[in-house]
Motif scaffolding. Structure first.
Motif, PDB file in Angstrom:
ATOM      1  N   TRP A  70       9.789 -11.554 -15.519  1.00 48.23           N
ATOM      2  CA  TRP A  70       9.219 -10.679 -14.452  1.00 48.23           C
ATOM      3  C   TRP A  70       7.885  -9.793 -14.488  1.00 48.23           C
ATOM      4  O   TRP A  70       7.742  -8.756 -14.933  1.00 48.23           O
ATOM      5  N   ARG A  71       6.907 -10.613 -14.767  1.00 47.10           N
ATOM      6  CA  ARG A  71       5.611 -10.121 -15.029  1.00 47.10           C
ATOM      7  C   ARG A  71       4.787 -10.415 -13.758  1.00 47.10           C
ATOM      8  O   ARG A  71       4.930 -11.399 -12.904  1.00 47.10           O
ATOM      9  N   LEU A  72       4.322  -9.403 -13.173  1.00 46.72           N
ATOM     10  CA  LEU A  72       3.769  -9.090 -11.912  1.00 46.72           C
ATOM     11  C   LEU A  72       2.152  -9.973 -12.139  1.00 46.72           C
ATOM     12  O   LEU A  72       1.625 -10.027 -13.042  1.00 46.72           O
ATOM     13  N   ARG A  73       1.948 -10.756 -11.220  1.00 45.71           N
ATOM     14  CA  ARG A  73       0.453 -11.389 -10.977  1.00 45.71           C
ATOM     15  C   ARG A  73      -0.621 -10.132 -10.605  1.00 45.71           C
ATOM     16  O   ARG A  73      -0.350  -9.166 -10.076  1.00 45.71           O
ATOM     17  N   ARG A  74      -1.974 -10.740 -10.733  1.00 44.79           N
ATOM     18  CA  ARG A  74      -2.908  -9.781 -10.486  1.00 44.79           C
ATOM     19  C   ARG A  74      -2.907  -9.394  -9.230  1.00 44.79           C
ATOM     20  O   ARG A  74      -2.958  -8.024  -8.563  1.00 44.79           O
ATOM     21  N   ALA A  75      -2.505 -10.549  -8.114  1.00 49.23           N
ATOM     22  CA  ALA A  75      -2.498 -10.180  -6.646  1.00 49.23           C
ATOM     23  C   ALA A  75      -1.660  -8.882  -6.287  1.00 49.23           C
ATOM     24  O   ALA A  75      -1.773  -8.139  -5.390  1.00 49.23           O
ATOM     25  N   GLN A  76      -0.248  -9.199  -6.941  1.00 48.55           N
ATOM     26  CA  GLN A  76       0.553  -8.222  -6.758  1.00 48.55           C
ATOM     27  C   GLN A  76       0.048  -6.675  -7.078  1.00 48.55           C
ATOM     28  O   GLN A  76       0.604  -5.712  -6.691  1.00 48.55           O
ATOM     29  N   LEU A  77      -0.530  -6.696  -8.399  1.00 45.08           N
ATOM     30  CA  LEU A  77      -0.959  -5.282  -8.882  1.00 45.08           C
ATOM     31  C   LEU A  77      -1.898  -4.801  -7.850  1.00 45.08           C
ATOM     32  O   LEU A  77      -2.052  -3.610  -7.779  1.00 45.08           O
ATOM     33  N   GLU A  78      -2.771  -5.749  -7.611  1.00 44.76           N
ATOM     34  CA  GLU A  78      -3.805  -5.116  -6.683  1.00 44.76           C
ATOM     35  C   GLU A  78      -3.484  -4.664  -5.396  1.00 44.76           C
ATOM     36  O   GLU A  78      -3.923  -3.813  -4.942  1.00 44.76           O
ATOM     37  N   ALA A  79      -2.371  -5.318  -4.833  1.00 47.86           N
ATOM     38  CA  ALA A  79      -1.759  -4.818  -3.487  1.00 47.86           C
ATOM     39  C   ALA A  79      -1.196  -3.494  -3.645  1.00 47.86           C
ATOM     40  O   ALA A  79      -0.932  -2.692  -2.774  1.00 47.86           O
ATOM     41  N   MET A  80      -0.371  -3.425  -4.897  1.00 48.79           N
ATOM     42  CA  MET A  80       0.152  -1.915  -5.019  1.00 48.79           C
ATOM     43  C   MET A  80      -0.976  -1.008  -5.275  1.00 48.79           C
ATOM     44  O   MET A  80      -0.900   0.080  -4.642  1.00 48.79           O
ATOM     45  N   ALA A  81      -2.139  -1.069  -5.915  1.00 53.28           N
ATOM     46  CA  ALA A  81      -3.287  -0.213  -6.083  1.00 53.28           C
ATOM     47  C   ALA A  81      -3.869  -0.191  -4.640  1.00 53.28           C
ATOM     48  O   ALA A  81      -4.180   1.041  -4.461  1.00 53.28           O
ATOM     49  N   ALA A  82      -3.858  -1.040  -3.915  1.00 55.97           N
ATOM     50  CA  ALA A  82      -4.515  -0.715  -2.401  1.00 55.97           C
ATOM     51  C   ALA A  82      -3.488  -0.122  -1.473  1.00 55.97           C
ATOM     52  O   ALA A  82      -3.925   0.222  -0.489  1.00 55.97           O
ATOM     53  N   SER A  83      -1.937  -0.032  -1.690  1.00 50.93           N
ATOM     54  CA  SER A  83      -1.112   0.590  -0.834  1.00 50.93           C
ATOM     55  C   SER A  83      -1.630   1.949  -0.733  1.00 50.93           C
ATOM     56  O   SER A  83      -1.349   3.039  -1.682  1.00 50.93           O
ATOM     57  N   ASP A  84      -2.046   2.531   0.568  1.00 46.07           N
ATOM     58  CA  ASP A  84      -2.049   4.001   0.919  1.00 46.07           C
ATOM     59  C   ASP A  84      -0.721   4.630   0.684  1.00 46.07           C
ATOM     60  O   ASP A  84      -0.645   5.727   0.092  1.00 46.07           O
ATOM     61  N   ASP A  85       0.304   4.035   1.004  1.00 41.20           N
ATOM     62  CA  ASP A  85       1.806   4.804   0.694  1.00 41.20           C
ATOM     63  C   ASP A  85       1.926   4.915  -0.503  1.00 41.20           C
ATOM     64  O   ASP A  85       2.393   6.147  -1.253  1.00 41.20           O
ATOM     65  N   ILE A  86       1.852   4.082  -1.610  1.00 40.12           N
ATOM     66  CA  ILE A  86       1.971   4.305  -2.998  1.00 40.12           C
ATOM     67  C   ILE A  86       1.080   5.309  -3.532  1.00 40.12           C
ATOM     68  O   ILE A  86       1.473   6.088  -4.423  1.00 40.12           O
ATOM     69  N   ARG A  87      -0.198   4.973  -3.132  1.00 43.83           N
ATOM     70  CA  ARG A  87      -1.152   6.222  -3.687  1.00 43.83           C
ATOM     71  C   ARG A  87      -0.808   7.593  -3.144  1.00 43.83           C
ATOM     72  O   ARG A  87      -0.880   8.557  -4.004  1.00 43.83           O
ATOM     73  N   ARG A  88      -0.524   7.734  -1.979  1.00 46.28           N
ATOM     74  CA  ARG A  88       0.308   9.185  -1.649  1.00 46.28           C
ATOM     75  C   ARG A  88       1.310   9.480  -2.433  1.00 46.28           C
ATOM     76  O   ARG A  88       1.312  10.753  -2.831  1.00 46.28           O
ATOM     77  N   MET A  89       2.494   8.565  -2.484  1.00 49.47           N
ATOM     78  CA  MET A  89       3.376   9.035  -3.356  1.00 49.47           C
ATOM     79  C   MET A  89       2.913   9.394  -4.839  1.00 49.47           C
ATOM     80  O   MET A  89       3.662  10.499  -5.402  1.00 49.47           O
ATOM     81  N   LEU A  90       2.181   8.794  -5.480  1.00 53.23           N
ATOM     82  CA  LEU A  90       1.775   9.215  -6.802  1.00 53.23           C
ATOM     83  C   LEU A  90       0.726  10.620  -7.109  1.00 53.23           C
ATOM     84  O   LEU A  90       0.543  10.956  -8.218  1.00 53.23           O
ATOM     85  N   ARG A  91       0.604  11.030  -5.846  1.00 47.23           N
ATOM     86  CA  ARG A  91      -0.072  12.343  -5.848  1.00 47.23           C
ATOM     87  C   ARG A  91       0.907  13.532  -6.133  1.00 47.23           C
ATOM     88  O   ARG A  91       0.744  14.596  -6.599  1.00 47.23           O
ATOM     89  N   ASP A  92       2.279  13.177  -6.110  1.00 46.92           N
ATOM     90  CA  ASP A  92       3.221  14.077  -6.387  1.00 46.92           C
ATOM     91  C   ASP A  92       3.467  14.163  -8.076  1.00 46.92           C
ATOM     92  O   ASP A  92       3.703  13.169  -8.759  1.00 46.92           O
ATOM     93  N   ASP A  93       3.188  15.411  -8.397  1.00 45.10           N
ATOM     94  CA  ASP A  93       3.036  15.831 -10.054  1.00 45.10           C
ATOM     95  C   ASP A  93       4.541  15.443 -10.564  1.00 45.10           C
ATOM     96  O   ASP A  93       4.351  14.973 -11.903  1.00 45.10           O
TER      97      ASP A  93
END
Length: 143
Positions: A70-93
């Motif tokens: 279950w190791r993520l590939r670079r493209a999967q990690l980059e897709a997560m980093a580029a996701s506006d929804d994930i970035r918005r969620m991570l603003r929550d302390d």
């Protein structure tokens, strides 16, 4: 009554050094104080928050060490980093603190199971899985 100047120790202080919070009374005392570099005092609330998190030695991430596959590939990690929804969620302390707690836990599986009981964390993990699986499908070629 205002505290005494931390530099001349004579006058009442009207100001505080923005870096180390030493009280001073005038520009002359501030300049005298700044001759010696100062540092920000440690934040006592940050220390107490860090004490709540159990410490675990860093995990090794060698290429051949992932026995579960279950190791993520670079493209999967980059897709997560580029996701506006994930970035918005991570603003929550609270969500960031929870992730940090799981990551540094001695019993991460147990803490992850407990976190999954919360709606916000479940929504966050669902979004990550959606992004990762959609990135997975983008690499599949159709015949």
């Amino acid at each position: 009554m205002a505290p005494k100047c931390g530099v001349c120790v004579e006058a009442e202080s009207k100001y505080k050094c923005p870096n180390c919070l030493t009280p001073y009374c005038s520009l002359a005392c501030y300049k005298t104080h700044k001759v010696t570099p100062c540092t920000k005092p440690p934040d006592p609330s940050a220390a107490s928050q860090n004490e709540d998190v159990a410490k675990q030695p860093p995990r090794s991430f060698e290429e051949n060490e992932d026995e579960s596959g279950w190791r993520l590939r670079r493209a999967q990690l980059e897709a997560m980093a580029a996701s506006d929804d994930i970035r918005r969620m991570l603003r929550d302390d609270e969500l960031r603190k929870l992730i940090q707690k799981i990551d540094s836990s001695i019993t991460p599986e147990k803490d992850l199971d407990k976190a999954m009981e919360g709606a916000a964390f479940k929504q966050f993990t669902d979004k990550i899985l959606a992004v990762v699986s959609s990135e997975d499908k983008s690499h599949v070629t159709q015949s």
